[in-house]
Design a protein around this motif. Structure first.
Motif, PDB file in Angstrom:
ATOM      1  N   LEU A 126       0.831   4.084  -2.840  1.00  0.00           N
ATOM      2  CA  LEU A 126       0.594   5.491  -2.499  1.00  0.00           C
ATOM      3  C   LEU A 126       1.784   6.359  -2.901  1.00  0.00           C
ATOM      4  CD1 LEU A 126      -1.096   5.217   1.008  1.00  0.00           C
ATOM      5  CD2 LEU A 126      -2.163   5.835  -1.164  1.00  0.00           C
ATOM      6  N   VAL A 168       1.141   4.222   5.626  1.00  0.00           N
ATOM      7  CA  VAL A 168       0.376   3.095   6.149  1.00  0.00           C
ATOM      8  C   VAL A 168       1.307   2.078   6.803  1.00  0.00           C
ATOM      9  CG1 VAL A 168      -1.239   1.251   5.544  1.00  0.00           C
ATOM     10  CG2 VAL A 168      -1.374   3.458   4.396  1.00  0.00           C
ATOM     11  N   ALA A 194       0.835  -1.211   0.000  1.00  0.00           N
ATOM     12  CA  ALA A 194       0.000   0.000   0.000  1.00  0.00           C
ATOM     13  C   ALA A 194       0.866   1.257   0.000  1.00  0.00           C
ATOM     14  CB  ALA A 194      -0.924  -0.004   1.216  1.00  0.00           C
ATOM     15  N   ASN A 195       1.946   1.239   0.760  1.00  0.00           N
ATOM     16  CA  ASN A 195       2.864   2.382   0.767  1.00  0.00           C
ATOM     17  C   ASN A 195       3.498   2.570  -0.599  1.00  0.00           C
ATOM     18  OD1 ASN A 195       2.860   3.756   3.153  1.00  0.00           O
ATOM     19  ND2 ASN A 195       4.992   3.327   3.596  1.00  0.00           N
TER      20      ASN A 195
END
Length: 173
Positions: free
Chosen positions: A32, A43, A28-29
């Motif tokens: 993003l 996150v 997720a990082n």
């Protein structure tokens, strides 16, 4: 440690679930980070602090360092910039992990806000020294958004530990 009254006992955390949540947070990082927006929350830092607080013997500074290096390589940042930030935030989380567990998830946000602000300040200072780049004002939102994510991610990550192992009407636990 004496449990506060009315707080339910949790099942042990599954190491595979911990590893999967950390890998998903890393992904997720990475996703993003592709957007290029500086105000988005980190996150991985939230999940890393959560597991460092709730499982300090399984997730600690070594895992924080390795995840930080993986993120540094992905972002093509200064090697060790995120790793240093994650190791420091992990150390601070280990330092307060007993106190923070006494509070409900919503009240824990006031305890973790200084951790996220300190990690962001360390990252900004490192970037300022090495790259001579001043942080943009929108980057000040990231620690606040990370703090706002804490109760939500905490409830999601604690959910598998709250389910009953075997349902039994005789035993009260």
């Amino acid at each position: 440690m004496i449990m506060p009254a009315g707080k339910p006992l949790l099942l042990p955390a599954n190491p595979k679930f911990i590893a999967a949540s950390l890998v998903l947070a890393l992904l997720a990082n990475m996703l993003l980070g592709l957007t290029g927006q500086a105000w988005l929350p980190d996150v991985l830092a939230v999940v890393l602090v959560f597991w460092t607080v709730y499982q300090p013997r399984r997730v600690g500074m070594v895992i924080a360092f390795l995840l930080g290096l993986a993120l540094d390589v992905h972002e093509s940042a200064l090697l060790g910039q995120n790793a240093l930030s994650y190791v420091c935030i992990s150390y601070m989380a280990i330092f307060i992990h007993r106190r923070i567990q006494w509070f409900p998830l919503r009240e824990q946000t006031l305890q973790v806000l200084p951790l996220f602000v300190a990690a962001a300040a360390l990252e900004w200072t490192t970037r300022l020294i090495v790259q001579d780049a001043w942080p943009h004002w929108s980057q000040l939102l990231a620690p606040l958004l990370q703090t706002a994510l804490w109760p939500l991610l905490g409830a999601v990550l604690l959910a598998p530990q709250r389910r009953p192992f075997e349902r039994d009407n005789i035993r009260p636990l």
